[in-house]
Design a protein around this motif. Structure first.
Motif, PDB file in Angstrom:
ATOM      1  N   LEU A  64      11.775 -13.221  16.705  1.00  0.00           N
ATOM      2  CA  LEU A  64      11.410 -14.179  17.623  1.00  0.00           C
ATOM      3  C   LEU A  64       9.858 -14.189  18.718  1.00  0.00           C
ATOM      4  CD1 LEU A  64      12.380 -16.145  19.915  1.00  0.00           C
ATOM      5  CD2 LEU A  64      13.488 -13.853  21.388  1.00  0.00           C
ATOM      6  N   GLU A  65       9.234 -14.842  18.163  1.00  0.00           N
ATOM      7  CA  GLU A  65       7.312 -14.731  18.891  1.00  0.00           C
ATOM      8  C   GLU A  65       7.447 -13.862  18.227  1.00  0.00           C
ATOM      9  OE1 GLU A  65       7.481 -14.215  22.838  1.00  0.00           O
ATOM     10  OE2 GLU A  65       6.884 -16.222  23.190  1.00  0.00           O
ATOM     11  N   ASP A  66       6.590 -12.409  18.404  1.00  0.00           N
ATOM     12  CA  ASP A  66       6.607 -11.220  16.789  1.00  0.00           C
ATOM     13  C   ASP A  66       6.886 -10.416  17.022  1.00  0.00           C
ATOM     14  OD1 ASP A  66       6.252 -10.518  20.019  1.00  0.00           O
ATOM     15  OD2 ASP A  66       3.965  -9.853  19.458  1.00  0.00           O
ATOM     16  N   ARG A  67       8.530 -10.209  17.850  1.00  0.00           N
ATOM     17  CA  ARG A  67       9.326  -8.809  17.374  1.00  0.00           C
ATOM     18  C   ARG A  67      10.433  -9.414  16.920  1.00  0.00           C
ATOM     19  NH1 ARG A  67      10.113  -9.889  23.619  1.00  0.00           N
ATOM     20  NH2 ARG A  67       9.658 -12.099  22.752  1.00  0.00           N
ATOM     21  N   ASP A  68      11.261  -8.601  15.488  1.00  0.00           N
ATOM     22  CA  ASP A  68      11.955  -8.588  14.622  1.00  0.00           C
ATOM     23  C   ASP A  68      13.318  -8.115  15.301  1.00  0.00           C
ATOM     24  OD1 ASP A  68      13.236  -8.839  12.195  1.00  0.00           O
ATOM     25  OD2 ASP A  68      12.384  -7.363  10.763  1.00  0.00           O
ATOM     26  N   ILE A  69      13.761  -8.696  15.577  1.00  0.00           N
ATOM     27  CA  ILE A  69      15.259  -8.918  15.852  1.00  0.00           C
ATOM     28  C   ILE A  69      16.197  -7.121  15.339  1.00  0.00           C
ATOM     29  CG2 ILE A  69      17.753  -9.471  16.793  1.00  0.00           C
ATOM     30  CD1 ILE A  69      16.436 -12.373  17.254  1.00  0.00           C
ATOM     31  N   ALA A  70      15.758  -8.063  14.093  1.00  0.00           N
ATOM     32  CA  ALA A  70      16.403  -7.023  12.996  1.00  0.00           C
ATOM     33  C   ALA A  70      16.029  -4.676  12.789  1.00  0.00           C
ATOM     34  CB  ALA A  70      16.808  -7.440  11.523  1.00  0.00           C
ATOM     35  N   THR A  71      15.165  -5.438  14.063  1.00  0.00           N
ATOM     36  CA  THR A  71      14.366  -3.717  13.575  1.00  0.00           C
ATOM     37  C   THR A  71      14.476  -3.476  15.150  1.00  0.00           C
ATOM     38  OG1 THR A  71      11.990  -4.703  14.009  1.00  0.00           O
ATOM     39  CG2 THR A  71      13.017  -3.818  11.349  1.00  0.00           C
ATOM     40  N   LEU A  72      14.986  -4.250  15.743  1.00  0.00           N
ATOM     41  CA  LEU A  72      14.564  -3.860  17.823  1.00  0.00           C
ATOM     42  C   LEU A  72      15.300  -2.546  17.587  1.00  0.00           C
ATOM     43  CD1 LEU A  72      13.706  -7.114  19.401  1.00  0.00           C
ATOM     44  CD2 LEU A  72      12.093  -4.768  18.913  1.00  0.00           C
ATOM     45  N   ARG A  73      15.891  -1.537  18.283  1.00  0.00           N
ATOM     46  CA  ARG A  73      16.255  -0.645  19.375  1.00  0.00           C
ATOM     47  C   ARG A  73      17.536  -1.131  20.235  1.00  0.00           C
ATOM     48  NH1 ARG A  73      14.245   5.365  19.461  1.00  0.00           N
ATOM     49  NH2 ARG A  73      12.855   5.291  17.233  1.00  0.00           N
ATOM     50  N   ASP A  74      18.715  -0.579  20.252  1.00  0.00           N
ATOM     51  CA  ASP A  74      19.318  -1.338  20.775  1.00  0.00           C
ATOM     52  C   ASP A  74      18.907  -1.895  22.602  1.00  0.00           C
ATOM     53  OD1 ASP A  74      20.970  -1.385  18.740  1.00  0.00           O
ATOM     54  OD2 ASP A  74      22.504   0.065  19.776  1.00  0.00           O
ATOM     55  N   GLY A  75      18.216  -1.003  22.757  1.00  0.00           N
ATOM     56  CA  GLY A  75      17.569  -1.130  24.320  1.00  0.00           C
ATOM     57  C   GLY A  75      16.889  -2.181  24.471  1.00  0.00           C
ATOM     58  N   ALA A  76      15.904  -2.330  23.117  1.00  0.00           N
ATOM     59  CA  ALA A  76      14.499  -3.480  23.443  1.00  0.00           C
ATOM     60  C   ALA A  76      15.464  -4.647  23.343  1.00  0.00           C
ATOM     61  CB  ALA A  76      13.912  -2.957  22.142  1.00  0.00           C
ATOM     62  N   THR A 106      24.233 -13.201  39.071  1.00  0.00           N
ATOM     63  CA  THR A 106      24.530 -11.702  37.872  1.00  0.00           C
ATOM     64  C   THR A 106      23.716 -11.209  37.117  1.00  0.00           C
ATOM     65  OG1 THR A 106      25.959 -13.339  36.514  1.00  0.00           O
ATOM     66  CG2 THR A 106      27.542 -11.876  38.546  1.00  0.00           C
ATOM     67  N   ALA A 107      23.125 -12.488  36.876  1.00  0.00           N
ATOM     68  CA  ALA A 107      21.726 -13.010  35.810  1.00  0.00           C
ATOM     69  C   ALA A 107      20.861 -12.021  36.014  1.00  0.00           C
ATOM     70  CB  ALA A 107      21.940 -14.570  35.689  1.00  0.00           C
ATOM     71  N   PHE A 108      21.189 -11.042  36.990  1.00  0.00           N
ATOM     72  CA  PHE A 108      19.652 -10.368  37.745  1.00  0.00           C
ATOM     73  C   PHE A 108      20.208  -8.885  37.399  1.00  0.00           C
ATOM     74  CE2 PHE A 108      18.366 -14.283  39.896  1.00  0.00           C
ATOM     75  CZ  PHE A 108      17.603 -14.079  39.551  1.00  0.00           C
ATOM     76  N   ALA A 109      21.395  -8.261  36.892  1.00  0.00           N
ATOM     77  CA  ALA A 109      21.601  -7.358  36.569  1.00  0.00           C
ATOM     78  C   ALA A 109      20.775  -6.453  35.636  1.00  0.00           C
ATOM     79  CB  ALA A 109      22.652  -7.008  36.264  1.00  0.00           C
ATOM     80  N   GLY A 110      20.772  -5.625  35.396  1.00  0.00           N
ATOM     81  CA  GLY A 110      20.521  -4.892  34.306  1.00  0.00           C
ATOM     82  C   GLY A 110      18.498  -4.804  34.542  1.00  0.00           C
ATOM     83  N   ALA A 111      18.131  -5.362  32.760  1.00  0.00           N
ATOM     84  CA  ALA A 111      16.462  -5.563  33.437  1.00  0.00           C
ATOM     85  C   ALA A 111      15.748  -6.320  34.573  1.00  0.00           C
ATOM     86  CB  ALA A 111      16.078  -6.505  32.393  1.00  0.00           C
TER      87      ALA A 111
END
Length: 229
Positions: A64-76, A106-111
């Motif tokens: 997704l753009e330059d981030r590989d979903i396959a290798t990102l950590r759960d938090g990321a 509720t969309a504004f929870a978390g991050a």
């Protein structure tokens, strides 16, 4: 926006291996409206889960753009879903005890939890106004029609200004007239915001309104748009 390279996904189910995606290569440019069709069990939902960072491939890469979903950590991955991707589902997924406004908030929870209460309220009201529900802020889901509930769900998905909107059968529970209204709303938001939109649908009328049509069966993707050309 997306680049999938040699993506496969397998699941272990009742002592057997189920293959959901097989060697998928796919590029989705930024700002494109894509419809995905295919038979039940063909891999549509699995593909959407990959695009939505809800699951990881068994092999290959999902960028997704330059981030590989396959290798990102759960938090990321959680942060990516919270900031970059909006989701809309057939079943609306609204909390029945919350008003339309509170559901959008509720969309504004978390991050997004560091945003002020005033900003959350202001942006949520604006999002509901943009989908034509400025007069229904305090209504519970049970007090809204199916089309109005889907409008709340769309407002909730877009209030955080994502770059991607993923919709799983967003008109599947609606009558034809309401389906037309919801698709018109999605197209309006797509054009005005420059969103990348991916819609999984069984409805050929919905699919024909997309810029590009993909067909997935037995875990393999065909680009019907390129075949038509």
């Amino acid at each position: 926006m997306y680049r999938l390279a040699n993506v496969s996904k397998t699941y272990e189910q009742k002592n057997r291996t189920v293959t959901a995606l097989t060697n998928v290569d796919l590029t989705i440019p930024q700002g494109q409206l894509v419809a995905v069709q295919g038979p039940t069990g063909g891999g549509k939902s699995t593909l959407l889960q990959m695009l939505g960072a809800l699951d990881r491939p068994s092999a290959g890469s999902v960028l997704l753009e330059d981030r590989d979903i396959a290798t990102l950590r759960d938090g990321a991955l959680t942060d990516l879903r919270a900031t970059e991707i909006g989701f809309v589902f057939q079943g609306f997924n609204l909390i029945p005890t919350l008003t339309a406004l509170e559901n959008v908030e509720t969309a504004f929870a978390g991050a997004h939890a560091n945003r002020s209460r005033a900003e959350v309220r202001e942006r949520s009201v604006e999002a509901l106004q943009q989908v034509g529900l400025g007069e229904r802020l305090e209504h519970l889901p049970a007090e809204l029609s199916g089309g109005q509930q889907q409008r709340v769900a769309i407002a909730r998905a877009l209030v955080k200004n994502p770059s991607v909107l993923l919709a799983d059968e967003p008109t599947g529970a609606l009558d034809e007239a309401t389906r037309d209204e919801i698709m018109g709303l999605i197209e309006k938001q797509w054009k005005e915001r420059g969103l990348t939109v991916v819609i999984v649908t069984h409805d050929s009328w919905v699919a024909k309104r997309a810029e590009r049509r993909l067909y997935i069966a037995q875990g393999q993707v065909r680009d019907l748009s390129s075949l038509a050309r």
